[in-house]
Write a protein that holds these residues in place. Structure first.
Motif, PDB file in Angstrom:
ATOM      1  N   ASP A  26      31.721 -38.842 -82.623  1.00 34.96           N
ATOM      2  CA  ASP A  26      31.853 -39.978 -81.709  1.00 34.96           C
ATOM      3  C   ASP A  26      32.747 -39.629 -80.524  1.00 34.96           C
ATOM      4  O   ASP A  26      32.418 -39.923 -79.373  1.00 34.96           O
ATOM      5  N   HIS A  27      33.887 -38.984 -80.818  1.00 31.14           N
ATOM      6  CA  HIS A  27      34.792 -38.589 -79.740  1.00 31.14           C
ATOM      7  C   HIS A  27      34.130 -37.571 -78.817  1.00 31.14           C
ATOM      8  O   HIS A  27      34.321 -37.618 -77.593  1.00 31.14           O
ATOM      9  N   TRP A  28      33.361 -36.655 -79.381  1.00 27.72           N
ATOM     10  CA  TRP A  28      32.687 -35.640 -78.563  1.00 27.72           C
ATOM     11  C   TRP A  28      31.646 -36.303 -77.660  1.00 27.72           C
ATOM     12  O   TRP A  28      31.516 -35.939 -76.490  1.00 27.72           O
ATOM     13  N   ASN A  29      30.914 -37.278 -78.183  1.00 24.09           N
ATOM     14  CA  ASN A  29      29.926 -37.987 -77.366  1.00 24.09           C
ATOM     15  C   ASN A  29      30.597 -38.721 -76.215  1.00 24.09           C
ATOM     16  O   ASN A  29      30.100 -38.712 -75.087  1.00 24.09           O
ATOM     17  N   VAL A  30      31.721 -39.364 -76.496  1.00 24.85           N
ATOM     18  CA  VAL A  30      32.450 -40.073 -75.429  1.00 24.85           C
ATOM     19  C   VAL A  30      32.954 -39.073 -74.388  1.00 24.85           C
ATOM     20  O   VAL A  30      32.835 -39.309 -73.181  1.00 24.85           O
ATOM     21  N   LEU A  31      33.505 -37.954 -74.847  1.00 24.67           N
ATOM     22  CA  LEU A  31      34.008 -36.942 -73.914  1.00 24.67           C
ATOM     23  C   LEU A  31      32.894 -36.395 -73.033  1.00 24.67           C
ATOM     24  O   LEU A  31      33.068 -36.272 -71.813  1.00 24.67           O
ATOM     25  N   ARG A  36      30.347 -35.992 -67.771  1.00 27.19           N
ATOM     26  CA  ARG A  36      29.185 -36.033 -66.872  1.00 27.19           C
ATOM     27  C   ARG A  36      29.376 -37.068 -65.771  1.00 27.19           C
ATOM     28  O   ARG A  36      28.963 -36.853 -64.640  1.00 27.19           O
ATOM     29  N   GLN A  37      29.961 -38.201 -66.115  1.00 25.51           N
ATOM     30  CA  GLN A  37      30.160 -39.238 -65.109  1.00 25.51           C
ATOM     31  C   GLN A  37      31.231 -38.840 -64.102  1.00 25.51           C
ATOM     32  O   GLN A  37      31.214 -39.287 -62.962  1.00 25.51           O
ATOM     33  N   GLY A  38      32.161 -38.002 -64.535  1.00 20.91           N
ATOM     34  CA  GLY A  38      33.255 -37.610 -63.655  1.00 20.91           C
ATOM     35  C   GLY A  38      32.850 -36.637 -62.556  1.00 20.91           C
ATOM     36  O   GLY A  38      33.518 -36.541 -61.534  1.00 20.91           O
ATOM     37  N   TRP A  39      31.757 -35.908 -62.767  1.00 20.21           N
ATOM     38  CA  TRP A  39      31.354 -34.919 -61.769  1.00 20.21           C
ATOM     39  C   TRP A  39      30.427 -35.536 -60.739  1.00 20.21           C
ATOM     40  O   TRP A  39      29.222 -35.448 -60.822  1.00 20.21           O
ATOM     41  N   GLN A  84      26.269 -25.596 -74.619  1.00 24.49           N
ATOM     42  CA  GLN A  84      25.684 -26.924 -74.535  1.00 24.49           C
ATOM     43  C   GLN A  84      24.336 -26.978 -75.248  1.00 24.49           C
ATOM     44  O   GLN A  84      24.024 -27.952 -75.923  1.00 24.49           O
ATOM     45  N   ALA A  85      23.535 -25.915 -75.105  1.00 21.66           N
ATOM     46  CA  ALA A  85      22.236 -25.884 -75.769  1.00 21.66           C
ATOM     47  C   ALA A  85      22.408 -25.857 -77.287  1.00 21.66           C
ATOM     48  O   ALA A  85      21.666 -26.522 -78.013  1.00 21.66           O
ATOM     49  N   ALA A  86      23.388 -25.093 -77.757  1.00 14.44           N
ATOM     50  CA  ALA A  86      23.634 -25.041 -79.200  1.00 14.44           C
ATOM     51  C   ALA A  86      24.077 -26.407 -79.717  1.00 14.44           C
ATOM     52  O   ALA A  86      23.612 -26.869 -80.775  1.00 14.44           O
ATOM     53  N   PHE A  87      24.951 -27.074 -78.996  1.00 11.98           N
ATOM     54  CA  PHE A  87      25.406 -28.401 -79.415  1.00 11.98           C
ATOM     55  C   PHE A  87      24.247 -29.390 -79.399  1.00 11.98           C
ATOM     56  O   PHE A  87      24.115 -30.214 -80.305  1.00 11.98           O
ATOM     57  N   ALA A  88      23.404 -29.309 -78.378  1.00 11.89           N
ATOM     58  CA  ALA A  88      22.260 -30.217 -78.293  1.00 11.89           C
ATOM     59  C   ALA A  88      21.298 -29.991 -79.454  1.00 11.89           C
ATOM     60  O   ALA A  88      20.741 -30.945 -80.007  1.00 11.89           O
ATOM     61  N   SER A  89      21.113 -28.737 -79.851  1.00  9.95           N
ATOM     62  CA  SER A  89      20.217 -28.474 -80.980  1.00  9.95           C
ATOM     63  C   SER A  89      20.809 -29.014 -82.285  1.00  9.95           C
ATOM     64  O   SER A  89      20.076 -29.522 -83.137  1.00  9.95           O
ATOM     65  N   VAL A  90      22.119 -28.923 -82.436  1.00 13.67           N
ATOM     66  CA  VAL A  90      22.756 -29.466 -83.641  1.00 13.67           C
ATOM     67  C   VAL A  90      22.613 -30.985 -83.673  1.00 13.67           C
ATOM     68  O   VAL A  90      22.275 -31.574 -84.711  1.00 13.67           O
TER      69      VAL A  90
END
Length: 145
Positions: A26-31, A36-39, A84-90
Motif C-alpha cells: 500500500d505504501h509503495w503504491n502511494v509513493l 508520478r504526479q510530482g513530475w 519498474q518492469a520487474a515490480f509491474a510484473s510482480v
C-alpha cells in the motif's frame, strides 16, 4: 519450548508478515502515485537543465567527457526501467492470483450449474456463399500460380 508453542509462534509471525507485506505494498503504491504526479513537465525541464549545468561545471578534461556522462545516464535510466518492469510484473502476478482466488470463491458459492444450462444448443451451420472473386483477389490468385 514445546512444539505447539513453536507452531503458534510461527503462525503469528506469518500473520504479522502478511499484514506488513500488505502495508508495504500500500505504501509503495502511494509513493509511486505521488512520484508520478510530482513530475510535471516544468520540473522535468528544470532538472534536465540543472543536471546539464552541473555536468558541465564538474567536467574534468579527460576524466568524464560528454559521451561518458550520457552513457552513465542511459545505464541508470535502463536500470530504473528494468526495476519498474520487474515490480509491474510482480504486481500483475499478484493481481492474477487474486482474480483466480475470487473466481474460485464465486464458483464455490454458485454451486453446480442447472441441468438446462449444461446442454449446449445446436445451431444450424450456415453454408458459405459462392461468389466470384473480386478483381484484386483474382489477380492475386493468378500471380501466385
Amino acid at each position: 519450548m514445546k512444539f505447539g508453542a513453536l507452531q503458534r509462534r510461527v503462525k503469528r509471525c506469518e500473520q504479522v508478515m502478511a499484514v506488513r507485506l500488505g502495508e508495504t505494498q500500500d505504501h509503495w503504491n502511494v509513493l509511486s502515485q505521488v512520484w508520478r504526479q510530482g513530475w510535471s513537465p516544468l520540473r522535468i525541464v528544470v532538472v534536465g537543465l540543472a543536471g546539464g549545468f552541473i555536468a558541465g561545471k564538474l567536467e574534468v578534461p579527460g576524466k568524464v567527457n560528454g559521451a561518458r556522462w550520457l552513457q552513465m545516464v542511459g545505464s541508470v535510466s535502463s536500470l530504473f526501467a528494468s526495476a519498474q518492469a520487474a515490480f509491474a510484473s510482480v504486481v500483475a502476478a499478484q493481481a492474477a492470483e487474486t482474480a483466480d482466488d475470487a473466481a474460485d470463491q464465486v464458483d464455490e458459492a454458485a454451486g453446480p450449474p442447472p441441468a438446462a444450462a449444461a446442454r449446449p444448443v445446436a445451431r444450424p451451420v450456415a453454408e458459405p456463399e459462392l461468389r466470384e472473386p473480386r478483381p484484386a483477389e483474382a489477380a492475386t490468385e493468378m500471380s501466385e500460380r
